[in-house]
Design a protein around this motif. Structure first.
Motif, PDB file in Angstrom:
ATOM      1  N   GLU A 225       0.820  -1.204   0.000  1.00 13.27           N
ATOM      2  CA  GLU A 225       0.000   0.000   0.000  1.00 13.27           C
ATOM      3  C   GLU A 225       0.864   1.268   0.000  1.00 13.27           C
ATOM      4  N   THR A 226       1.928   1.249   0.778  1.00 17.05           N
ATOM      5  CA  THR A 226       2.779   2.442   0.878  1.00 17.05           C
ATOM      6  C   THR A 226       3.450   2.752  -0.451  1.00 17.05           C
ATOM      7  N   ILE A 227       3.982   1.727  -1.109  1.00 19.23           N
ATOM      8  CA  ILE A 227       4.650   1.948  -2.396  1.00 19.23           C
ATOM      9  C   ILE A 227       3.643   2.355  -3.470  1.00 19.23           C
ATOM     10  N   LEU A 228       2.469   1.724  -3.473  1.00 18.38           N
ATOM     11  CA  LEU A 228       1.451   2.080  -4.466  1.00 18.38           C
ATOM     12  C   LEU A 228       0.892   3.479  -4.222  1.00 18.38           C
ATOM     13  N   ALA A 229       0.849   3.888  -2.961  1.00 14.24           N
ATOM     14  CA  ALA A 229       0.317   5.218  -2.630  1.00 14.24           C
ATOM     15  C   ALA A 229       1.178   6.340  -3.200  1.00 14.24           C
ATOM     16  N   GLN A 230       2.408   6.015  -3.576  1.00 12.63           N
ATOM     17  CA  GLN A 230       3.257   7.017  -4.206  1.00 12.63           C
ATOM     18  C   GLN A 230       2.848   7.285  -5.647  1.00 12.63           C
ATOM     19  N   SER A 231       2.013   6.396  -6.212  1.00 11.62           N
ATOM     20  CA  SER A 231       1.542   6.569  -7.591  1.00 11.62           C
ATOM     21  C   SER A 231       0.045   6.833  -7.668  1.00 11.62           C
ATOM     22  N   PHE A 232      -0.681   6.446  -6.613  1.00 11.76           N
ATOM     23  CA  PHE A 232      -2.138   6.561  -6.653  1.00 11.76           C
ATOM     24  C   PHE A 232      -2.635   7.386  -5.470  1.00 11.76           C
ATOM     25  N   LYS A 233      -3.713   8.108  -5.700  1.00 12.06           N
ATOM     26  CA  LYS A 233      -4.295   8.915  -4.634  1.00 12.06           C
ATOM     27  C   LYS A 233      -4.943   8.047  -3.567  1.00 12.06           C
TER      28      LYS A 233
END
Length: 854
Positions: A225-233
């Protein structure tokens, strides 16, 4: 030989199953059935955790690939501990319970290319976990360097605890996981053009309850989630917990204890005050960055799916069948809304609702504000494409086989002529054996002994010949006439001329093939061989008569012969006697030789006809065996379908195939099947092998029959016609459309039973939503939307898709607690026993935070 035949039959069955699966997939993917594929709105990531969940990777991928239009942009990550060298083999092993529509799809893990190999080599140079990932365009297998082998599971009392400890002690494990998730995030970003919006990503985590690796679920989930949150709102994460209650035979004790341990941890993760903090982010320089989770449940929603349903009965196909449910839930929550005006009008007319995730979450929350869990059931009714493909193929082959077996209206004379056994043909062949020149007349020049006519006159013709020639005449006849004939006969006896003649005649009469050859050569009444044997008997009698006549003639006296006698010219009288011998003895000997060799030739033909019969029967037996195989596989496929949905398939599609054949022949002629571009010469195909014949048959069936309009009916119309195919005109049991809809509705409801067994069926906080997936043109969808309209106590939703070949139903149920589950209650005794025997099933820092067993 029997083993070889069994091997061939298995190979043919495999090809038939592939053929049926290809047809089923084509019907799903092509617009020929009026079927389209749904699209998802936001990017999606499927995250599989644990080695035990490995079969679900290909199952979920195959289903999505079949039904989602933009599935190429979906990414799958499988985190396990098995060696990557075994991954491809594991992926290749098809699960016996994999969804039927996905059984023939290429497993994505098989397709690792040279680019990925070079990428892995680059990773090796970096020094961190060179073997950690195994990937292709969509699927990444990431191996954590933490062994959880079967032997360790049975011997280690601290396996789950050790997995947790080793992960946190291994810098390489954490760094490898970081790097893999960043590559995955970048790959998802490359697919942005496939989605309507890139603001949110849906993450679906899937694990088995008894897999020890799920002890790391908080770490893996929060890092992703943390890594994906850098690309997605926004990152929305659901968890699907797969529970196996049916297959725990050899390791039921530990599996039950480990499964309950995870459920206890899950209850803690889903509590409203759950918090998590850990230094999970790792940079390329080895700097660790903390990741925190504020007080809130870890997952948005948690679904628990078992291989037993709510009624306590096993689910056909086991827990892997829940892949269909997982994919449908994901589509329901993340479907791209592209309703046409007709779709919107249909939804408005039915008053059906769309899925609302917030509403569903609120409704399954308990009165104490405790997070509720969900489960689901799934059912589909569709045109049975695999049985249809196999049944039409069987009926087509059966028809073509009957054409091959058809007996022409030929007389026995015509049949004899086909094999070259008519009188004129046999006569020509016999004449071809005899010398062309008149060798008998040449015998007049043979040297004779000096005998007077007076000496010869009282002798028999045989005695006179010996007196004149000794053995010379017989030797001359034997060397110059008999021996050449015998040599020609020997050459012919090993030449197989009868079969060559049959093959040559087949070129002129292609409808006369191995079935006719076998029937005409079997010796039964009316067969060619019977006529040949009768001819042999007649010739044998003629030969005996001719030999008796020859013997009688040679005993006649010279003085009784009609020889011209010249007075006082003894030499002329002897010459006249020699002419008489040639005419009365040796010319009949030639006729006798002709008759002997005609009989010998007929016997050779009889031997060759026996061989032709054996050979023809081998071919026809193979052709008949293929028919049995086709029917057997078709019936197996029908039996594998639902009893109601698979009814009358053989009867109905027998009639449909018959009508299609008649229509095609009316337009293009009866011989259309045997054109070179279609079946061609089936007799020639037959001797090349059943596999070659079957391959051509499947091509012809697909090209000429399976694309026809009668095979493109909507599923309810097809089912209605099939249900009534055996009904006579005045039969009162005709199934009406309303009757059909009632049965379909009930069948869907009965089969969409929730895939988890709750201790109390009417649990206090039970909440249900039910969704139909189907075509807006479907009359059944309209019926389903209004059925039980006044009495239902659940929310009903209608999802319109471009899908005329079937309808699906997804039942969602939530509001229960984990302690309400039978698997929870049954696992307590094992959990307590293993704990009392020294097994540590939780990490030490987590054990003290768990709520007491309820």
């Amino acid at each position: 030989m029997q083993q070889k035949e069994n091997g061939m039959q298995h190979a043919l069955k495999r090809e038939l199953y592939k053929y049926a699966s290809r047809y089923a997939v084509e019907q799903e993917r092509q617009g020929s059935q009026g079927d389209g594929r749904s699209s998802i709105h936001y990017p999606a990531l499927f995250l599989f955790v644990g080695d035990l969940v490995k079969p679900a990777v290909s199952a979920v991928h195959d289903i999505n690939q079949l039904k989602w239009d933009n599935e190429d942009g979906v990414v799958y990550v499988h985190i396990g501990t098995d060696d990557t060298s075994n991954e491809a083999d594991a992926a290749n092993a098809s699960s016996p319970s994999s969804p039927s529509n996905a059984s023939n799809t290429l497993n994505p893990v098989d397709a690792v290319n040279a680019t990925n190999s070079s990428h892995n080599q680059e990773k090796a140079k970096s020094g961190y976990g060179a073997e950690s990932s195994y990937e292709n365009a969509q699927v990444t297998y990431h191996r954590l360097p933490i062994s959880t082998s079967h032997s360790q599971r049975s011997s280690s009392k601290t396996l789950r605890k050790d997995v947790h400890r080793r992960f946190h002690e291994s810098a390489a494990a954490l760094f490898g996981l970081n790097r893999m998730m960043r590559r995955v995030s970048n790959r998802i970003a490359e697919y942005g053009r496939l989605y309507s919006s890139f603001d949110r990503i849906y993450v679906t985590v899937i694990t088995r309850a008894d897999d020890p690796l799920n002890v790391l679920l908080p770490e893996i989930t929060k890092l992703a989630e943390t890594i994906l949150a850098q690309s997605f709102k926004s990152v929305q994460t659901d968890l699907h917990v797969l529970v196996s209650e049916m297959e725990q035979v050899d390791s039921f004790g530990y599996a039950s204890a480990a499964g309950l341990a995870f459920l206890r941890e899950l209850d803690y993760m889903q509590s409203l005050d759950y918090m998590f903090s850990g230094e999970l982010l790792v940079t390329e320089d080895g700097i660790s960055i903390p990741v925190t989770h504020p007080a809130a449940p870890l997952f948005d929603l948690v679904y628990v799916l078992s291989d037993k349903n709510e009624r306590g009965t096993g689910v056909p196909g086991g827990w892997i069948e829940n892949a269909e449910i997982i994919c449908r839930i994901c589509l329901l929550k993340n479907r791209k809304q592209e309703e046409s005006y007709e779709d919107r009008a249909a939804i408005a007319s039915t008053g059906a609702n769309t899925y609302n995730n917030t509403s569903f979450k609120n409704n399954i929350r308990t009165t104490s504000d405790q997070h509720g869990y969900a489960s689901a059931g799934f059912a589909e009714i569709r045109r049975p494409n695999k049985p249809i493909a196999l049944t039409v193929l069987y009926h087509l082959y059966r028809y073509l086989l009957s054409r091959m077996q058809q007996e022409p209206d030929w007389s026995i004379k015509d049949k004899m002529t086909f094999f070259g056994l008519d009188a004129s043909s046999v006569e020509r062949k016999v004449e071809g054996l005899l010398p062309s020149e008149d060798l008998v007349s040449g015998m007049s020049g043979i040297m004779t002994h000096n005998r007077s006519f007076a000496e010869l006159k009282p002798l028999s013709l045989r005695e006179a010949e010996r007196a004149l020639y000794g053995e010379g005449a017989e030797a001359y006849f034997r060397e110059n006439i008999v021996r050449p004939v015998q040599e020609r006969v020997r050459e012919r006896s090993s030449s197989g001329s009868l079969r060559r003649q049959a093959e040559q005649s087949h070129m002129e009469y292609p409808e006369i093939g191995y079935f006719q050859w076998a029937a005409w050569s079997d010796g039964e009444p009316g067969s060619v061989r019977e006529a040949l044997l009768a001819l042999i008997r007649d010739k044998s009698m003629q030969l005996e008569s001719a030999r008796a006549l020859m013997e009688q003639r040679q005993q006649e006296r010279v003085e009784d012969q009609p020889i011209k006698r010249a007075l006082f010219r003894d030499k002329q009288n002897v010459r006249n006697l020699i002419d008489c011998l040639l005419e009365r003895v040796y010319e009949p000997k030639v006729d006798l030789l002709r008759l002997e060799n005609e009989l010998h030739l007929l016997r050779i033909y009889d031997t060759e006809m026996e061989e032709l019969h054996r050979y023809s029967r081998q071919v026809t037996t193979s052709l008949e065996a293929l028919e049995r195989t086709l029917r057997e596989v078709a019936e197996e496929s029908i039996a594998a379908a639902d009893e109601y949905i698979g009814q009358n398939v053989m009867e109905y599609y027998g009639k449909v195939t018959e009508e299609l054949i008649a229509d095609l022949e009316a337009r293009r002629g009866r011989e259309v099947w045997f054109e070179d571009r279609y079946m061609g010469d089936m007799n020639e195909l037959a001797i090349k092998g059943s596999d070659r014949l079957l391959a051509r048959l499947m091509e012809v069936c697909r090209d000429l029959l399976l694309s026809a309009e009668p095979l493109r009916l909507s599923f309810e119309e097809e089912l209605l016609q099939r249900a009534n195919v055996t009904i006579t005109y005045r039969d009162r049991d005709v199934l009406t459309r309303d009757d059909l809809f009632r049965r379909l509705y009930r069948t869907l409801e009965d089969q969409a039973v929730v895939r988890i067994r709750v201790f109390d069926y009417t649990q206090e906080h039970r909440y249900e939503e039910k969704y139909f997936f189907g075509d807006h043109h479907s009359a059944f969808m309209d019926y389903a939307a209004h059925a039980e309209e006044t009495s239902r106590i659940y929310k009903l939703g209608i999802v319109y898709e471009e899908r005329s070949s079937g309808v699906e139903k997804l039942n969602l149920m939530g509001g229960f607690h984990l302690e309400d589950l039978m698997v929870y209650r049954n696992g307590k005794v094992y959990y307590d026993s293993y704990t009392e025997n020294g097994y540590e099933l939780h990490p030490a820092e987590l054990a003290e935070k768990l709520s007491p067993l309820r």
